[in-house]
Design an enzyme around this catalytic site. Structure first.
Site, PDB file in Angstrom:
ATOM      1  N   HIS A 200       0.819  -1.212   0.000  1.00  0.00           N
ATOM      2  CA  HIS A 200       0.000   0.000   0.000  1.00  0.00           C
ATOM      3  C   HIS A 200       0.855   1.264   0.000  1.00  0.00           C
ATOM      4  O   HIS A 200       0.437   2.302  -0.493  1.00  0.00           O
ATOM      5  CB  HIS A 200      -1.025  -0.040   1.132  1.00  0.00           C
ATOM      6  CG  HIS A 200      -2.154  -0.966   0.799  1.00  0.00           C
ATOM      7  ND1 HIS A 200      -2.153  -2.285   1.180  1.00  0.00           N
ATOM      8  CD2 HIS A 200      -3.261  -0.782   0.058  1.00  0.00           C
ATOM      9  CE1 HIS A 200      -3.238  -2.863   0.690  1.00  0.00           C
ATOM     10  NE2 HIS A 200      -3.930  -1.971   0.014  1.00  0.00           N
ATOM     11  N   ARG A 307     -10.666   4.101  -1.285  1.00  0.00           N
ATOM     12  CA  ARG A 307     -10.119   3.258  -0.210  1.00  0.00           C
ATOM     13  C   ARG A 307     -10.406   3.933   1.140  1.00  0.00           C
ATOM     14  O   ARG A 307      -9.545   4.634   1.691  1.00  0.00           O
ATOM     15  CB  ARG A 307      -8.612   3.065  -0.386  1.00  0.00           C
ATOM     16  CG  ARG A 307      -8.205   2.169  -1.554  1.00  0.00           C
ATOM     17  CD  ARG A 307      -6.696   1.943  -1.567  1.00  0.00           C
ATOM     18  NE  ARG A 307      -6.305   0.805  -2.381  1.00  0.00           N
ATOM     19  CZ  ARG A 307      -5.888   0.890  -3.646  1.00  0.00           C
ATOM     20  NH1 ARG A 307      -5.825   2.048  -4.238  1.00  0.00           N
ATOM     21  NH2 ARG A 307      -5.525  -0.207  -4.302  1.00  0.00           N
ATOM     22  N   ARG A 344     -15.462   1.807  -1.018  1.00  0.00           N
ATOM     23  CA  ARG A 344     -15.185   0.485  -0.461  1.00  0.00           C
ATOM     24  C   ARG A 344     -15.252   0.571   1.054  1.00  0.00           C
ATOM     25  O   ARG A 344     -14.685   1.487   1.655  1.00  0.00           O
ATOM     26  CB  ARG A 344     -13.796   0.009  -0.887  1.00  0.00           C
ATOM     27  CG  ARG A 344     -13.467  -1.351  -0.296  1.00  0.00           C
ATOM     28  CD  ARG A 344     -12.207  -1.918  -0.856  1.00  0.00           C
ATOM     29  NE  ARG A 344     -11.039  -1.222  -0.367  1.00  0.00           N
ATOM     30  CZ  ARG A 344      -9.807  -1.499  -0.778  1.00  0.00           C
ATOM     31  NH1 ARG A 344      -9.606  -2.443  -1.682  1.00  0.00           N
ATOM     32  NH2 ARG A 344      -8.773  -0.849  -0.303  1.00  0.00           N
ATOM     33  N   GLU A 442     -11.060 -10.830  -4.928  1.00  0.00           N
ATOM     34  CA  GLU A 442      -9.619 -10.709  -4.674  1.00  0.00           C
ATOM     35  C   GLU A 442      -9.064 -11.896  -3.895  1.00  0.00           C
ATOM     36  O   GLU A 442      -7.899 -11.906  -3.515  1.00  0.00           O
ATOM     37  CB  GLU A 442      -9.292  -9.389  -3.980  1.00  0.00           C
ATOM     38  CG  GLU A 442     -10.093  -9.080  -2.734  1.00  0.00           C
ATOM     39  CD  GLU A 442      -9.771  -7.691  -2.161  1.00  0.00           C
ATOM     40  OE1 GLU A 442      -8.765  -7.083  -2.547  1.00  0.00           O
ATOM     41  OE2 GLU A 442     -10.544  -7.237  -1.298  1.00  0.00           O
ATOM     42  N   ASN A 465      -4.408  -6.898  -6.975  1.00  0.00           N
ATOM     43  CA  ASN A 465      -3.253  -6.874  -6.052  1.00  0.00           C
ATOM     44  C   ASN A 465      -3.345  -8.026  -5.064  1.00  0.00           C
ATOM     45  O   ASN A 465      -2.383  -8.755  -4.835  1.00  0.00           O
ATOM     46  CB  ASN A 465      -3.209  -5.558  -5.269  1.00  0.00           C
ATOM     47  CG  ASN A 465      -3.288  -4.352  -6.173  1.00  0.00           C
ATOM     48  OD1 ASN A 465      -2.936  -4.458  -7.342  1.00  0.00           O
ATOM     49  ND2 ASN A 465      -3.770  -3.243  -5.661  1.00  0.00           N
ATOM     50  N   ASP A 466      -4.505  -8.170  -4.460  1.00  0.00           N
ATOM     51  CA  ASP A 466      -4.670  -9.265  -3.512  1.00  0.00           C
ATOM     52  C   ASP A 466      -4.890 -10.595  -4.224  1.00  0.00           C
ATOM     53  O   ASP A 466      -4.452 -11.639  -3.734  1.00  0.00           O
ATOM     54  CB  ASP A 466      -5.832  -8.981  -2.547  1.00  0.00           C
ATOM     55  CG  ASP A 466      -5.375  -8.062  -1.426  1.00  0.00           C
ATOM     56  OD1 ASP A 466      -4.289  -8.308  -0.880  1.00  0.00           O
ATOM     57  OD2 ASP A 466      -6.091  -7.097  -1.125  1.00  0.00           O
ATOM     58  N   ARG A 476       2.533  -9.361  -0.677  1.00  0.00           N
ATOM     59  CA  ARG A 476       2.762  -8.206  -1.558  1.00  0.00           C
ATOM     60  C   ARG A 476       3.690  -7.166  -0.959  1.00  0.00           C
ATOM     61  O   ARG A 476       4.167  -6.268  -1.641  1.00  0.00           O
ATOM     62  CB  ARG A 476       1.414  -7.568  -1.961  1.00  0.00           C
ATOM     63  CG  ARG A 476       0.584  -7.111  -0.808  1.00  0.00           C
ATOM     64  CD  ARG A 476      -0.868  -6.878  -1.216  1.00  0.00           C
ATOM     65  NE  ARG A 476      -1.126  -5.505  -1.601  1.00  0.00           N
ATOM     66  CZ  ARG A 476      -2.340  -4.997  -1.768  1.00  0.00           C
ATOM     67  NH1 ARG A 476      -3.413  -5.768  -1.601  1.00  0.00           N
ATOM     68  NH2 ARG A 476      -2.512  -3.754  -2.112  1.00  0.00           N
ATOM     69  N   CYS A 513      -9.877  -3.025 -10.390  1.00  0.00           N
ATOM     70  CA  CYS A 513      -9.440  -1.825  -9.667  1.00  0.00           C
ATOM     71  C   CYS A 513      -8.072  -2.016  -9.035  1.00  0.00           C
ATOM     72  O   CYS A 513      -7.582  -1.147  -8.330  1.00  0.00           O
ATOM     73  CB  CYS A 513     -10.473  -1.410  -8.614  1.00  0.00           C
ATOM     74  SG  CYS A 513     -10.680  -2.615  -7.306  1.00  0.00           S
TER      75      CYS A 513
END
Ligand code: PEP
Ligand code: MG
Length: 582
Positions: A200, A307, A344, A442, A465-466, A476, A513
């Site tokens: 992040h 986010r 989200r 995800e 990403n996840d 990550r 996303c």
């Protein structure tokens, strides 16, 4: 000094050329901004006033000591008063404000860090322990400073001071929450020892659109304060003390990039349509309502991912209330002027802890994160849902739930939304009864159980990403396994393609996303898989739009199918590259 080059992971593109500013962890806890020349003396006075206030506080403490107080207590106050009067504390930070233009808090913390390092070298354990006293004195001063009215942080750096305008942050690590504090643009680049491509911290660096390299092992020890540094954010390379020739080459590249950006900005109002006429929706990822400005500036037709956890991070003991959240969501909704805003729900945990000091689980990425946390804290979840719903009375809002895997999590989330609505109705508070609810796909389990989702959700959003992290079992954030984090792994491609296809079949929108959506090298592959909605950092939007404008679906389709049939990484990599030349 001899030039040397360090290698890390590229996370935010572009080239930054500037002086290194090493930030110790404690320095990250306070505000840091550069004070314009004309405010420097006022900032010096602010620190002097705080020092004088603490002096008086200590004096009062001393005077009010009860008669029977142990003598050590008086001695303890004396030591603190002596420390406060020592030029190391009473003068050195003032010099830092004057020479480096740091704000008072930052100047003080910088000086304390330097002193602490010196104390660590002292052999005598008693003297070494006195470091704690210095820190306690500094804390007192900081408390007073934080209560005093700071001068406003400048929005732009003074152009006439080249040195000030060119600072590159070098740190062991920067948390995503701390990264957000760099929004005033005091810095032009970031280098950290640790971190992964899609941590992040890296994501926030991209959203700030500032060149950055993470996982640059030992950077914070090898790079010295004020060293000249070039960050090549495209390659993840950091060149320290470059030669004049190298510097010149990079300056030229920097200029070329600036020219390319200028050209791209002309596409802002051009609709995102492929050559053969397929319309594509380009949305923005944001962390805070203020990001809506850059999103609109880049021509985003809505927000695909807000986010919301960035409103919560670092505020474990002072969680944003329902009203405070409502105000922030409403600001974003109003700023987007009728365009959809996908909020989200709280995705806290793993590398976005609520309380960074709290003991974390052994495997935080597999722990109580995102929707799991929210369902275990129903009051926090309900307050957030009410705040989001209230904002829906001011424009089009969609709710997006992160990390869903189980049918009961879907049902419980939907039930909580209904409960929040009922509470608002009861209180006669307005909201949009038709707010759409979507699921982040995800976790591989979700991508393999799509019928469970399409039946109950209005839309899906793939969090690549996840999805990559959990499919490949690659943390990550961990730079030691970052080389294994591969969006083009056939398993990842299968899961993405299956999700898009399932959405199409069910007639519901599917977006990506995650960071893949903003990677121009992957735009055609995603188009070929059938993706029609991309959500990314505003800074990436126009490059992706340009790629879309140059794409022809009839050529992309067959090549993408070939890629999806292959299990050979080399064939896939070559074919993805070939897609770009079609
Ligand atoms: C993702 O996982 O791809 C995503 C978009 O969410 P985050 O990066 O915030 O986990
Ligand atoms: Mg995610």
């Amino acid at each position: 000094m001899a030039s040397f080059t360090l290698h890390g992971i590229p996370v935010s593109r572009g080239i930054a050329i500037g002086r290194a500013h090493r930030l110790a962890p404690a320095a990250l806890d306070v505000k840091h901004y550069l004070v314009p020349e004309e405010h420097v003396e006022a900032e010096v006075v602010r620190l002097q006033t705080a020092l004088a206030t603490v002096h008086r506080e200590l004096q009062t403490l001393w005077n009010e000591l009860p008669k029977d107080a142990p003598t050590e207590l008086g001695a303890f106050i004396d030591v603190h008063a002596l420390i406060l009067s020592d030029p190391m504390i009473s003068e050195a930070p003032l010099d830092i404000i004057r020479s480096r233009h740091y704000n008072a808090e930052w100047a003080l913390v910088t000086q304390i860090e330097e002193l602490s390092a010196q104390f660590d070298e002292i052999e005598d354990p008693y003297l070494r322990e006195r470091k704690v006293d210095i820190q306690q004195v500094a804390e007192r001063v900081l408390k007073v400073l934080m209560g005093s009215e700071p001068l406003p942080a400048p929005q732009t750096q003074p152009d006439d001071d080249e040195f000030m305008a060119q600072m590159v942050v070098v740190a062991h690590d920067i948390s995503p929450a701390d990264m957000l504090k760099f929004r005033d643009r005091s810095f032009i680049g970031f280098v950290t020892d640790v971190g992964g491509q899609n941590s992040h911290t890296a994501i926030v660096a991209r959203s700030l659109d500032i060149p950055a390299a993470v996982g640059v092992s030992q950077a914070s020890t090898l790079i010295e304060q004020d060293d000249w540094v070039i960050i090549d954010g495209d390659a993840g390379v950091v060149i320290v003390s470059p030669s004049a020739l190298v510097l010149e080459q990079y300056r030229e590249r920097q200029l070329a990039a600036q020219r390319a950006r200028k050209k791209l900005s002309k596409l802002k109002k051009t609709p995102a349509v492929t050559k053969d006429g397929t319309p594509i929706t380009l949305l923005a990822n944001i962390e805070l309502p203020d990001d809506c400005g850059p999103a609109l500036e880049a021509g985003a037709v809505g927000v695909g991912l807000f986010r919301s956890e960035f409103l919560f991070m670092g505020r474990a003991s002072d969680m944003p209330s329902e009203d405070e959240q409502f105000e922030q969501y409403r600001r974003a909704v109003v700023a987007m002027k009728g365009r959809p805003v996908t909020i989200r729900t709280l995705d806290i945990g793993a590398d976005k802890p609520l309380d960074p000091t709290e003991h974390t689980a052994l495997n935080p990425a597999l722990g109580l994160r995102a929707i799991r946390y929210c369902l275990s804290e129903p009051q926090i979840f309900l307050a957030q849902l009410r705040a989001i719903l209230r904002a829906s009375a001011f424009g089009k809002v969609r709710i997006l739930i992160p990390m869903l895997a189980h049918a009961h999590e879907i049902d419980q989330s939907l039930a909580m939304i209904e409960l929040a609505k009922a509470e608002l109705r009861e209180a006669n508070v307005k909201y949009d009864p038709n707010v759409e609810v979507g699921a982040m796909i995800e976790i591989p389990a979700a991508a393999l159980a799509l019928p469970m989702f399409v039946k109950k959700m209005h839309f899906l959003s793939i969090g690549t990403n996840d999805l990559i992290q959990y499919t490949l079992a690659i943390d990550r954030v961990d730079y030691e396994v970052a080389h294994l984090y591969n969006p083009l792994h056939p398993a990842v491609l299968q899961l993405i393609s299956m999700t898009i296809a399932a959405g199409q079949k069910a007639g519901i929108d599917v977006a990506v996303c995650g960071e893949m959506a903003g990677d121009v090298k992957l735009t055609r592959l995603l188009l070929g898989m059938g993706l029609r909605e991309f959500s990314m950092h505003p800074a990436q939007l126009l490059s992706v739009k340009q790629e879309i404008l140059n794409s022809d679906m009839s050529a992309i389709g067959p090549q993408t199918r070939k890629i999806l049939r292959s299990m050979d990484p080399d064939v896939i990599a070559d074919a993805v590259q070939a897609l770009q030349t079609l």
